[in-house]
Design a protein around this motif. Structure first.
Motif, PDB file in Angstrom:
ATOM      1  N   ILE A  39       0.791  -1.141  -0.080  1.00 56.52           N
ATOM      2  CA  ILE A  39      -0.045  -0.102   0.081  1.00 56.52           C
ATOM      3  C   ILE A  39       1.007   1.306  -0.145  1.00 56.52           C
ATOM      4  O   ILE A  39       1.692   1.376   0.857  1.00 56.52           O
ATOM      5  N   ASP A  40       0.652   2.025  -0.839  1.00 55.89           N
ATOM      6  CA  ASP A  40       1.351   3.522  -1.029  1.00 55.89           C
ATOM      7  C   ASP A  40       0.373   4.560  -0.349  1.00 55.89           C
ATOM      8  O   ASP A  40      -0.650   4.872  -0.966  1.00 55.89           O
ATOM      9  N   THR A  41       0.709   5.121   0.839  1.00 50.93           N
ATOM     10  CA  THR A  41      -0.272   5.905   1.484  1.00 50.93           C
ATOM     11  C   THR A  41      -0.450   7.163   0.531  1.00 50.93           C
ATOM     12  O   THR A  41      -1.572   8.071   0.870  1.00 50.93           O
ATOM     13  N   PHE A  42       0.472   7.663  -0.368  1.00 53.98           N
ATOM     14  CA  PHE A  42       0.367   8.727  -1.150  1.00 53.98           C
ATOM     15  C   PHE A  42      -0.651   8.716  -2.054  1.00 53.98           C
ATOM     16  O   PHE A  42      -1.579   9.626  -2.403  1.00 53.98           O
ATOM     17  N   THR A  43      -0.832   7.409  -2.736  1.00 51.83           N
ATOM     18  CA  THR A  43      -1.663   7.210  -3.821  1.00 51.83           C
ATOM     19  C   THR A  43      -3.070   6.749  -3.312  1.00 51.83           C
ATOM     20  O   THR A  43      -4.055   6.851  -3.971  1.00 51.83           O
ATOM     21  N   ASP A  44      -3.152   6.049  -2.275  1.00 55.42           N
ATOM     22  CA  ASP A  44      -4.386   5.391  -1.811  1.00 55.42           C
ATOM     23  C   ASP A  44      -5.238   6.395  -1.057  1.00 55.42           C
ATOM     24  O   ASP A  44      -4.542   6.463   0.100  1.00 55.42           O
ATOM     25  N   VAL A  45      -6.203   6.727  -1.206  1.00 54.15           N
ATOM     26  CA  VAL A  45      -6.986   7.838  -0.663  1.00 54.15           C
ATOM     27  C   VAL A  45      -7.328   7.250   0.662  1.00 54.15           C
ATOM     28  O   VAL A  45      -8.110   7.937   1.542  1.00 54.15           O
ATOM     29  N   ASP A  46      -7.654   5.763   0.769  1.00 56.72           N
ATOM     30  CA  ASP A  46      -8.051   5.307   1.937  1.00 56.72           C
ATOM     31  C   ASP A  46      -7.095   5.499   3.234  1.00 56.72           C
ATOM     32  O   ASP A  46      -7.409   4.957   4.285  1.00 56.72           O
ATOM     33  N   TYR A  47      -5.931   6.013   2.858  1.00 56.60           N
ATOM     34  CA  TYR A  47      -5.081   6.318   4.171  1.00 56.60           C
ATOM     35  C   TYR A  47      -4.485   7.745   4.049  1.00 56.60           C
ATOM     36  O   TYR A  47      -4.657   8.348   3.162  1.00 56.60           O
ATOM     37  N   PHE A  48      -4.135   8.112   5.229  1.00 61.65           N
ATOM     38  CA  PHE A  48      -3.590   9.362   5.566  1.00 61.65           C
ATOM     39  C   PHE A  48      -2.162   9.496   4.844  1.00 61.65           C
ATOM     40  O   PHE A  48      -1.336   8.522   4.836  1.00 61.65           O
ATOM     41  N   SER A  49      -1.855  10.880   4.121  1.00 56.58           N
ATOM     42  CA  SER A  49      -0.669  11.043   3.870  1.00 56.58           C
ATOM     43  C   SER A  49      -0.426  12.489   3.852  1.00 56.58           C
ATOM     44  O   SER A  49      -0.982  13.501   3.439  1.00 56.58           O
ATOM     45  N   ALA A  50       0.707  12.872   4.598  1.00 55.49           N
ATOM     46  CA  ALA A  50       1.099  14.174   5.037  1.00 55.49           C
ATOM     47  C   ALA A  50       1.728  14.841   3.713  1.00 55.49           C
ATOM     48  O   ALA A  50       1.475  16.042   3.392  1.00 55.49           O
ATOM     49  N   ARG A  51       2.191  14.173   2.760  1.00 58.42           N
ATOM     50  CA  ARG A  51       2.608  14.638   1.293  1.00 58.42           C
ATOM     51  C   ARG A  51       1.452  15.063   0.656  1.00 58.42           C
ATOM     52  O   ARG A  51       1.498  16.249  -0.129  1.00 58.42           O
ATOM     53  N   ARG A  52       0.420  14.083   0.568  1.00 58.92           N
ATOM     54  CA  ARG A  52      -0.665  14.652  -0.235  1.00 58.92           C
ATOM     55  C   ARG A  52      -1.450  15.502   0.299  1.00 58.92           C
ATOM     56  O   ARG A  52      -2.014  16.513  -0.390  1.00 58.92           O
ATOM     57  N   GLU A  53      -1.302  15.693   1.629  1.00 55.26           N
ATOM     58  CA  GLU A  53      -1.883  17.041   2.334  1.00 55.26           C
ATOM     59  C   GLU A  53      -1.322  18.344   1.787  1.00 55.26           C
ATOM     60  O   GLU A  53      -2.193  19.401   1.677  1.00 55.26           O
ATOM     61  N   GLN A  54      -0.074  18.459   1.487  1.00 54.49           N
ATOM     62  CA  GLN A  54       0.602  19.584   0.873  1.00 54.49           C
ATOM     63  C   GLN A  54      -0.042  20.085  -0.459  1.00 54.49           C
ATOM     64  O   GLN A  54       0.135  21.429  -0.888  1.00 54.49           O
ATOM     65  N   HIS A  55      -0.720  19.187  -1.161  1.00 52.99           N
ATOM     66  CA  HIS A  55      -1.309  19.334  -2.289  1.00 52.99           C
ATOM     67  C   HIS A  55      -2.925  19.721  -2.265  1.00 52.99           C
ATOM     68  O   HIS A  55      -3.457  19.978  -3.318  1.00 52.99           O
ATOM     69  N   GLY A  56      -3.303  19.820  -0.963  1.00 52.71           N
ATOM     70  CA  GLY A  56      -4.951  19.999  -0.892  1.00 52.71           C
ATOM     71  C   GLY A  56      -5.169  21.153   0.325  1.00 52.71           C
ATOM     72  O   GLY A  56      -4.182  21.631   0.738  1.00 52.71           O
ATOM     73  N   ASP A  57      -6.185  21.112   0.651  1.00 52.60           N
ATOM     74  CA  ASP A  57      -6.994  22.049   1.555  1.00 52.60           C
ATOM     75  C   ASP A  57      -7.191  21.466   2.938  1.00 52.60           C
ATOM     76  O   ASP A  57      -7.364  22.040   3.846  1.00 52.60           O
ATOM     77  N   ILE A  58      -7.071  20.230   2.952  1.00 52.91           N
ATOM     78  CA  ILE A  58      -7.751  19.321   4.101  1.00 52.91           C
ATOM     79  C   ILE A  58      -6.617  18.755   4.855  1.00 52.91           C
ATOM     80  O   ILE A  58      -5.647  17.989   4.284  1.00 52.91           O
ATOM     81  N   LYS A  59      -6.483  19.117   6.269  1.00 54.13           N
ATOM     82  CA  LYS A  59      -5.458  18.618   7.125  1.00 54.13           C
ATOM     83  C   LYS A  59      -5.839  17.100   7.336  1.00 54.13           C
ATOM     84  O   LYS A  59      -6.706  16.728   7.800  1.00 54.13           O
ATOM     85  N   CYS A  60      -4.795  16.301   7.171  1.00 53.87           N
ATOM     86  CA  CYS A  60      -4.768  14.815   7.344  1.00 53.87           C
ATOM     87  C   CYS A  60      -4.697  14.299   8.795  1.00 53.87           C
ATOM     88  O   CYS A  60      -3.938  15.117   9.424  1.00 53.87           O
ATOM     89  N   GLY A  61      -5.158  13.304   8.894  1.00 56.83           N
ATOM     90  CA  GLY A  61      -4.855  12.736  10.483  1.00 56.83           C
ATOM     91  C   GLY A  61      -3.662  11.796  10.389  1.00 56.83           C
ATOM     92  O   GLY A  61      -2.865  11.854   9.432  1.00 56.83           O
ATOM     93  N   ARG A  62      -3.837  10.649  11.176  1.00 52.22           N
ATOM     94  CA  ARG A  62      -2.711   9.765  11.471  1.00 52.22           C
ATOM     95  C   ARG A  62      -2.945   8.290  11.351  1.00 52.22           C
ATOM     96  O   ARG A  62      -4.098   8.044  12.057  1.00 52.22           O
ATOM     97  N   ILE A  63      -2.317   7.419  10.769  1.00 55.98           N
ATOM     98  CA  ILE A  63      -2.516   6.231  10.882  1.00 55.98           C
ATOM     99  C   ILE A  63      -1.927   5.500  12.062  1.00 55.98           C
ATOM    100  O   ILE A  63      -0.793   5.961  12.531  1.00 55.98           O
ATOM    101  N   LEU A  64      -2.605   4.520  12.858  1.00 55.59           N
ATOM    102  CA  LEU A  64      -1.985   4.125  13.976  1.00 55.59           C
ATOM    103  C   LEU A  64      -1.601   2.446  13.674  1.00 55.59           C
ATOM    104  O   LEU A  64      -2.563   1.802  13.006  1.00 55.59           O
ATOM    105  N   SER A  65      -0.417   2.258  13.758  1.00 53.61           N
ATOM    106  CA  SER A  65       0.184   1.002  13.436  1.00 53.61           C
ATOM    107  C   SER A  65       0.602   0.347  14.878  1.00 53.61           C
ATOM    108  O   SER A  65       1.275   0.913  15.797  1.00 53.61           O
ATOM    109  N   GLY A  66       0.128  -0.906  15.138  1.00 54.77           N
ATOM    110  CA  GLY A  66       0.672  -1.350  16.623  1.00 54.77           C
ATOM    111  C   GLY A  66       0.451  -2.830  16.760  1.00 54.77           C
ATOM    112  O   GLY A  66       0.209  -3.565  15.840  1.00 54.77           O
ATOM    113  N   PHE A  67       0.680  -3.055  18.163  1.00 55.39           N
ATOM    114  CA  PHE A  67       0.447  -4.562  18.458  1.00 55.39           C
ATOM    115  C   PHE A  67      -0.133  -4.701  19.979  1.00 55.39           C
ATOM    116  O   PHE A  67      -0.147  -3.558  20.574  1.00 55.39           O
TER     117      PHE A  67
END
Length: 222
Positions: free
Chosen positions: A191-219
């Protein structure tokens, strides 16, 4: 949510829902792209909120053998890495952006697990979760130079387009295998977070007006 099967007694996951710090049983640090590692003990929640917050400040990797506590890191293009030691029933959640990757945070986390839990990386399994792909991760030459100065052989991890593109997932997999993990014990998400809009992307955020959230990965160890 994606769930990675790293062993019978561990649930490793990635979710695009941000989980608040105040929810009991959930631990994730305030990350600052360092190589600082913190050990979560079973008595972590006995400490005051101020003490817990101070302990997690500037931390980019957690290790633990405490059961029934969710431990994780947050990302939005950076690379999440989960490692499980089934022999000593301990695990790690690692945040590896390019700065942390350059600092070899994955290598250092495994070394810390060796010291704290007597982990043998050969026994471990790992998952490299959703993050920015090499095709999307365009950088300046100064970033490539920073890796070279840190001792990385970058020929296998850089492709040239208009600018260099670095493969962060491969660099972190290299750190895992260099420490002794077997290749077939490592899962790498495509999964590429930049191209997959189901995931947050800080870099994609730079090209838009909506502030993105964060993905939590854990165990969570059972």
């Amino acid at each position: 949510m994606l769930t990675y099967n790293l062993g019978d007694n561990i649930e490793a996951f990635t979710t695009d829902r941000t989980i608040g710090r105040k929810i009991p049983g959930v631990v994730y640090p305030h990350q600052t792209h360092t190589d600082k590692i913190y050990t979560i003990s079973s008595d972590f929640f006995l400490h005051s909120l101020a003490e817990r917050k101070a302990a997690l400040e500037g931390v980019d990797a957690l290790i633990s053998n405490a059961k029934n506590i969710i431990k994780g890191i947050s990302t939005a293009d950076c690379i999440p890495v989960i490692v499980y030691d089934p022999v000593h029933h301990a695990a790690a959640a690692i945040h590896a952006g390019w700065k942390g990757t350059r600092l070899r945070i994955v290598t250092k986390t495994l070394q810390e697990m060796q010291k704290v839990y007597d982990t043998n990386p050969y026994d471990c399994t790992a998952a490299i979760g959703p993050g920015i792909s090499q095709d999307s991760f365009e950088v300046g030459q100064e970033v490539v130079d920073a890796f070279v100065e840190a001792g990385f052989e970058m020929a296998d991890y850089v492709i040239m387009k208009k600018k260099p593109h670095i493969d962060l997932k491969a660099l972190n997999k290299y750190q895992l295998t260099s420490m002794g993990l077997k290749d077939n014990n490592i899962i790498v998400s495509d999964i590429d977070t930049f191209t997959d809009v189901d995931y947050f992307s800080a870099r994609r955020e730079q090209h838009g007006d909506i502030k993105c959230g964060r993905i939590l990965s854990g165990f969570m160890l059972k």
